[in-house]
Design an enzyme around this catalytic site. Sequence first.
Site, short mmCIF file in Angstrom:
data_model
loop_
_atom_site.label_atom_id
_atom_site.label_comp_id
_atom_site.label_asym_id
_atom_site.label_seq_id
_atom_site.Cartn_x
_atom_site.Cartn_y
_atom_site.Cartn_z
N CYS A 44 0.82 -1.21 0.00
CA CYS A 44 0.00 0.00 0.00
C CYS A 44 0.86 1.26 0.00
CB CYS A 44 -0.90 -0.02 1.23
SG CYS A 44 -1.80 1.52 1.51
N TYR A 175 -5.32 6.50 -8.96
CA TYR A 175 -6.53 5.76 -8.60
C TYR A 175 -7.75 6.32 -9.35
CZ TYR A 175 -4.10 3.31 -4.86
OH TYR A 175 -3.24 2.51 -4.15
#
Length: 339
Positions: A44, A175
């Site tokens: 992450c 994203y």
Amino acid sequence: MSYVHDGAAYERDSRYLTTRITADGREGHPVEPGRYRLVVSRACPWASRAVIVRRLLGLERALPMAVAGPVHDERSWTFDLDPGGRDPVLGIERLREAYLARDPGYDRGITVPAVVDVTTGAVVTNDFPALTLDLSLEWTAHHRPGAPRLYPAERREEIDAVNAEVYEDVNNGVYRAGFAGSQAAYREAYEALFERLDRLAERLADTRYLVGDTVTEADVRLFTTLVRFDAVYHGHFKCNARKLTEMPVLWAYARDLFQTPGFGDTVDFEHIKRHYYEVHSDINPTGIVPAGPDLAGWLTPHGREVLGGRPFGEGTPPGPPGPAEAVPVTHTPWATAPA
């Protein structure tokens, strides 16, 4: 994740647990060595910020770390890397258990990084933007000798401004492109991303770091996106105008940081690829993880020393990571480096 504009544009769920851990304990959680556990996944980018800052500041003993596996389901990150599939300190299989210990009705994202109070087993905070700043400002009594000033008072306004632009168009921009629900939403995010990368390249053409002549919080935040760019964002998220390796200034800048102690030695490319390609089944339904890209270039000379600057200012680099926190060499460029 949630969507707006008739399901077309990606909007990050930012309803974080914002309780802070402070030196004076004014919010009920004082800085206390060993009391808290930083839960991360090396996959992450948001968690990787905390891993890097913790390493640079030398907080390994004061703030122990739990590393979740790279793959999770809709319920939670899991501790499948640990013997028996349980975190050895918290005694839990899934990070979700620590969120429910905080709030049995918790209905928001089970995200990393998260800081868990070991005394209660409950998450204190998952507010990743504030977390790294507090590591710099509230945990100073436990910084290592020679720790860098990642968020110096005289530079904070500029760092905040750079961070805001980088977050909107780059950190979250990839994203917004990858999870776009329409061609128009994708195109908007795609163009904003590469326009911002071009401006960052212009900024970095004549200066080694983003703000001032030392590494700051701004460099940490940009690095965690750049280091994932060719491995996942270029193909998986369709951010394919150019690879990082085709952007000379940013590629040299990223290699400079990667080769700086505390940055590249925290990066696990295997975990990064497995997470994105296996978890995002709506984007990659086969679950096939690409074999590439070739990682050897990360260790090639970057030449940015000629721009001056000192990564740690008046400080010193951190020592090597301890054996328990070292990334498996087979997940790094060092696996192919000459002996």
